[in-house]
Design an enzyme around this catalytic site. Structure first.
Site, PDB file in Angstrom:
ATOM      1  CE  LYS A 110      -0.476  -7.495  15.282  1.00  0.00           C
ATOM      2  NZ  LYS A 110      -0.712  -6.474  16.300  1.00  0.00           N
ATOM      3  CE  LYS A 190      -6.771  -6.271   9.977  1.00  0.00           C
ATOM      4  NZ  LYS A 190      -6.362  -6.054  11.353  1.00  0.00           N
ATOM      5  CE  LYS A 193      -1.127   0.435  10.484  1.00  0.00           C
ATOM      6  NZ  LYS A 193      -1.419   1.282  11.639  1.00  0.00           N
TER       7      LYS A 193
END
Ligand code: TYM
Length: 327
Positions: A110, A190, A193
């Protein structure tokens, strides 16, 4: 046995969330004391628009209730309605080593993606540990991507217990048959969104669902000895959305080398569409009465807050704080 799990309200819920976690939540609520949380404190690490966050919390509640969570069987609440989560997170942050936090792969991923890396992203696993430990939960149904966070939750619990005396059980994970659903358009990643075209949302129409499955990547360059990641992903979804007989039928075809991906995709698309259309209808019904949904969330929050206070009173006493005199 007490069970806790959570989901971030960061946009529509997708079939990865459903297959990896929510399906288990619905099942477990019949057997155990279950507490489920819409984690809007966590969401603040990536969402910085108040109106949007409020809307996404309401949407997540609708999605989860439509999937089958039933407030007569479990508690479903919004994290920020129980501020004790943040107090325990602070106390646990003094039991958490920076070395442990530095190992977290989700933080690495992230933080690489964002220009401004806020401290909340780094301390995220501490808040997650606080969520679980606040209720002394023993089992945490999650997808595979959360296992590392759960592992450090156990480390923090152990550290606290060693220093201040036995307080928290070490929470264990519970996985489903599809613990890591991969992106439909890129099975090396994976489903998420943040990867456009990778998902099917719970709110998608039958047409979109069938199209997405039809477009899903299968073998790149012909079938090999072992099942390709794209085909394995479709089989994983089949295990969640289709009957065991259907799974057995296609597994047999695969073994015999007679499997036609078009047939597999058609059946899977139809089965996902059938399941999600029931959820969509329930969602539309629930959306007609937002006041009722709000009441359910508030009622659950009141109930879990009593449990949270009990744990926090015990923790405050152990670390040397006076009982709260201001309330
Ligand atoms: P979140 O919101 O990313 O995802 C919610 C749940 O869905 C699972 N999941 C998946 N499972 C299989 N395949 C996928 N592609 C997939 N994508 C998501 C996740 O593993 C998760 O179980 N940090 C958590 C929320 C959280 C939490 C907690 C969970 C906050 N506090 C305490 C458990 C206990 C998260 O971001 O999940």
């Amino acid at each position: 046995m007490r069970i806790f799990s959570g989901i971030q309200p960061t946009g529509a819920i997708h079939i990865g969330n459903y297959a990896g976690a929510i399906q288990n939540w619905v099942r477990l609520q019949d057997e155990h004391e279950c507490i489920f949380c819409i984690c809007d404190y966590h969401a603040l690490t990536t969402v910085n628009d108040g109106e949007r966050l409020r809307r996404q919390v309401a949407d997540a509640a609708l999605d989860l209730l439509a999937c089958g969570l039933d407030v007569h069987k479990c508690r479903l609440f919004v994290q920020s309605q129980v501020p004790e989560h943040t107090e325990l997170a602070w106390i646990l942050s003094c039991c958490a080593s920076i070395g442990e936090l530095n190992r977290m792969t989700q933080f690495k991923e992230k933080s690489e993606r964002s220009e401004f890396v806020n401290a909340g992203l780094f301390t995220y696993p501490i808040l997650m540990a606080a969520d679980i430990l606040l209720y002394k939960a023993e089992l945490v149904p999650v997808g595979e991507d959360q296992l590392q966070h759960l592992e450090v939750a156990r480390v923090f619990a152990r550290h606290f217990n060693n220093v201040f005396g036995q307080t928290f059980p070490e929470p264990q994970s519970r996985l489903t048959a599809a613990t890591r659903v991969m992106a439909l358009n890129d099975p090396s990643k994976k489903m998420s969104k943040s990867i456009p075209g990778s998902t099917i949302m719970l709110t998608d129409s039958d047409e979109v669902i069938r199209r997405q499955i039809k477009k899903a990547v299968t073998d790149v360059g012909g079938a090999g000895e072992t099942m390709s990641p794209g085909v394995a992903n479709l089989f994983n979804l089949l295990k969640i959305f289709s009957t065991p007989e259907t799974v057995a039928f296609f597994e047999e075809q695969y073994k015999e080398g007679a499997l036609r991906y078009g047939d597999l995709k058609k059946t899977l698309g139809d089965d996902i569409a059938a399941k999600l259309s029931v959820i969509r209808e329930r969602r539309q019904e629930l959306a007609k009465d937002p006041g009722l949904v709000e009441d359910m969330l508030v009622d659950s929050a009141k109930q879990v807050r009593c449990l949270a206070r009990q744990t926090l009173d015990e923790v405050r006493e152990k670390v040397g704080y006076s009982p709260l005199k201001s309330c």
